[in-house]
Scaffold this motif. Sequence first.
Motif, PDB file in Angstrom:
ATOM      1  N   THR A  83      20.079 -13.358  -6.722  1.00 50.48           N
ATOM      2  CA  THR A  83      20.232 -12.091  -5.997  1.00 50.48           C
ATOM      3  C   THR A  83      19.245 -11.030  -6.461  1.00 50.48           C
ATOM      4  N   VAL A  84      18.429 -11.379  -7.456  1.00 51.69           N
ATOM      5  CA  VAL A  84      17.498 -10.415  -8.047  1.00 51.69           C
ATOM      6  C   VAL A  84      16.157 -11.091  -8.301  1.00 51.69           C
ATOM      7  N   LEU A  85      15.082 -10.359  -8.037  1.00 52.09           N
ATOM      8  CA  LEU A  85      13.751 -10.746  -8.492  1.00 52.09           C
ATOM      9  C   LEU A  85      13.409  -9.863  -9.675  1.00 52.09           C
ATOM     10  N   LEU A  86      12.880 -10.451 -10.720  1.00 53.65           N
ATOM     11  CA  LEU A  86      12.513  -9.739 -11.938  1.00 53.65           C
ATOM     12  C   LEU A  86      11.000  -9.705 -12.027  1.00 53.65           C
ATOM     13  N   LYS A  87      10.447  -8.492 -12.080  1.00 50.89           N
ATOM     14  CA  LYS A  87       8.992  -8.330 -12.133  1.00 50.89           C
ATOM     15  C   LYS A  87       8.615  -7.371 -13.254  1.00 50.89           C
ATOM     16  N   GLY A  88       7.535  -7.669 -13.950  1.00 50.41           N
ATOM     17  CA  GLY A  88       7.002  -6.773 -14.954  1.00 50.41           C
ATOM     18  C   GLY A  88       5.913  -5.902 -14.359  1.00 50.41           C
ATOM     19  N   LEU A  89       5.839  -4.676 -14.856  1.00 54.88           N
ATOM     20  CA  LEU A  89       4.803  -3.734 -14.410  1.00 54.88           C
ATOM     21  C   LEU A  89       4.006  -3.251 -15.607  1.00 54.88           C
ATOM     22  N   ARG A  90       2.670  -3.389 -15.533  1.00 53.23           N
ATOM     23  CA  ARG A  90       1.809  -2.879 -16.601  1.00 53.23           C
ATOM     24  C   ARG A  90       1.377  -1.453 -16.335  1.00 53.23           C
ATOM     25  N   GLY A  91       1.405  -1.051 -15.074  1.00 53.67           N
ATOM     26  CA  GLY A  91       0.974   0.305 -14.733  1.00 53.67           C
ATOM     27  C   GLY A  91       1.110   0.556 -13.251  1.00 53.67           C
ATOM     28  N   GLY A  92       0.540   1.665 -12.815  1.00 57.79           N
ATOM     29  CA  GLY A  92       0.659   2.086 -11.431  1.00 57.79           C
ATOM     30  C   GLY A  92       0.062   1.125 -10.435  1.00 57.79           C
ATOM     31  N   ALA A  93      -1.035   0.465 -10.788  1.00 57.18           N
ATOM     32  CA  ALA A  93      -1.652  -0.497  -9.871  1.00 57.18           C
ATOM     33  C   ALA A  93      -0.706  -1.671  -9.607  1.00 57.18           C
ATOM     34  N   ASP A  94      -0.008  -2.124 -10.653  1.00 58.93           N
ATOM     35  CA  ASP A  94       0.970  -3.197 -10.461  1.00 58.93           C
ATOM     36  C   ASP A  94       2.084  -2.738  -9.525  1.00 58.93           C
ATOM     37  N   TYR A  95       2.559  -1.518  -9.719  1.00 59.57           N
ATOM     38  CA  TYR A  95       3.620  -0.993  -8.862  1.00 59.57           C
ATOM     39  C   TYR A  95       3.152  -0.941  -7.404  1.00 59.57           C
ATOM     40  N   ASP A  96       1.948  -0.437  -7.204  1.00 62.62           N
ATOM     41  CA  ASP A  96       1.405  -0.338  -5.838  1.00 62.62           C
ATOM     42  C   ASP A  96       1.299  -1.709  -5.176  1.00 62.62           C
ATOM     43  N   ALA A  97       0.968  -2.739  -5.956  1.00 60.62           N
ATOM     44  CA  ALA A  97       0.849  -4.090  -5.414  1.00 60.62           C
ATOM     45  C   ALA A  97       2.221  -4.733  -5.193  1.00 60.62           C
ATOM     46  N   GLU A  98       3.152  -4.445  -6.076  1.00 59.36           N
ATOM     47  CA  GLU A  98       4.467  -5.100  -6.036  1.00 59.36           C
ATOM     48  C   GLU A  98       5.443  -4.465  -5.054  1.00 59.36           C
ATOM     49  N   LEU A  99       5.337  -3.178  -4.826  1.00 57.44           N
ATOM     50  CA  LEU A  99       6.315  -2.498  -3.964  1.00 57.44           C
ATOM     51  C   LEU A  99       6.378  -3.095  -2.555  1.00 57.44           C
ATOM     52  N   PRO A 100       5.248  -3.312  -1.863  1.00 58.89           N
ATOM     53  CA  PRO A 100       5.358  -3.911  -0.523  1.00 58.89           C
ATOM     54  C   PRO A 100       6.034  -5.285  -0.533  1.00 58.89           C
ATOM     55  N   MET A 101       5.758  -6.090  -1.574  1.00 54.14           N
ATOM     56  CA  MET A 101       6.403  -7.400  -1.676  1.00 54.14           C
ATOM     57  C   MET A 101       7.904  -7.248  -1.881  1.00 54.14           C
ATOM     58  N   ALA A 102       8.296  -6.291  -2.724  1.00 55.36           N
ATOM     59  CA  ALA A 102       9.722  -6.056  -2.971  1.00 55.36           C
ATOM     60  C   ALA A 102      10.426  -5.641  -1.685  1.00 55.36           C
ATOM     61  N   LEU A 103       9.788  -4.781  -0.934  1.00 58.13           N
ATOM     62  CA  LEU A 103      10.381  -4.319   0.321  1.00 58.13           C
ATOM     63  C   LEU A 103      10.464  -5.454   1.349  1.00 58.13           C
ATOM     64  N   MET A 104       9.450  -6.304   1.406  1.00 60.05           N
ATOM     65  CA  MET A 104       9.469  -7.436   2.334  1.00 60.05           C
ATOM     66  C   MET A 104      10.556  -8.437   1.936  1.00 60.05           C
ATOM     67  N   ASN A 105      10.667  -8.720   0.650  1.00 66.72           N
ATOM     68  CA  ASN A 105      11.697  -9.647   0.194  1.00 66.72           C
ATOM     69  C   ASN A 105      13.096  -9.118   0.510  1.00 66.72           C
ATOM     70  N   ARG A 106      13.305  -7.823   0.329  1.00 65.40           N
ATOM     71  CA  ARG A 106      14.603  -7.229   0.665  1.00 65.40           C
ATOM     72  C   ARG A 106      14.830  -7.293   2.174  1.00 65.40           C
ATOM     73  N   HIS A 107      13.793  -7.033   2.957  1.00 66.01           N
ATOM     74  CA  HIS A 107      13.900  -7.096   4.418  1.00 66.01           C
ATOM     75  C   HIS A 107      14.274  -8.514   4.871  1.00 66.01           C
ATOM     76  N   LEU A 108      13.632  -9.529   4.277  1.00 66.28           N
ATOM     77  CA  LEU A 108      13.860 -10.912   4.693  1.00 66.28           C
ATOM     78  C   LEU A 108      15.224 -11.448   4.280  1.00 66.28           C
ATOM     79  N   THR A 109      15.690 -11.046   3.095  1.00 67.43           N
ATOM     80  CA  THR A 109      16.889 -11.692   2.551  1.00 67.43           C
ATOM     81  C   THR A 109      17.906 -10.754   1.934  1.00 67.43           C
ATOM     82  N   GLY A 110      17.549  -9.505   1.743  1.00 65.19           N
ATOM     83  CA  GLY A 110      18.459  -8.600   1.057  1.00 65.19           C
ATOM     84  C   GLY A 110      18.338  -8.660  -0.460  1.00 65.19           C
ATOM     85  N   ILE A 111      17.473  -9.511  -0.975  1.00 65.95           N
ATOM     86  CA  ILE A 111      17.316  -9.630  -2.422  1.00 65.95           C
ATOM     87  C   ILE A 111      16.639  -8.377  -2.972  1.00 65.95           C
TER      88      ILE A 111
END
Length: 159
Positions: A83-111
């Motif tokens: 029910t959870v994806l666990l991601k590490g962030l080194r800085g703002g660039a990682d957040y910028d890259a990961e946020l769209p994926m997190a939103l898509m994963n939640r959209h697709l499955t609610g995870i």
Amino acid sequence: MTIAVCPGSFDPITLGHLDVIRRGARLFDEVVVGVATNTSKTAVLEVAERVELASRAVADLPGVRVVEVPGLLVDLCREIGATVLLKGLRGGADYDAELPMALMNRHLTGIETVFVPADRSVAHIASSLVKDVARHGGQIADLVPPGVAEALQARLAGS
């Protein structure tokens, strides 16, 4: 029981990855390290070798196991009940890259995705940098778990 998946290509697994996995193991009942193929990257290590190296690296962590992600990450999550994806962030660039994926994963499955900020001691470690240092003959043993430096250097010597 909360199952989290910590996905990545892990080419190779680094001490930064291990930091996130260890911390996730304290937060969730089970952490499944999902070794995936990233089609936008050219892997140095084969998937089976990455699974093996990651498995050895987490062998001492209770509640942590390693699997290959055979297709879509969200399908693996459904299959194992994560029910959870666990991601590490080194800085703002990682957040910028990961946020769209997190939103898509939640959209697709609610995870949901939980972001864990990197510890300062390992925030500079990236698999791509580790590979670059290794390609140029630099020492990487203090950046990766035991056995990984040797496997990576052997693979690079053979290519």
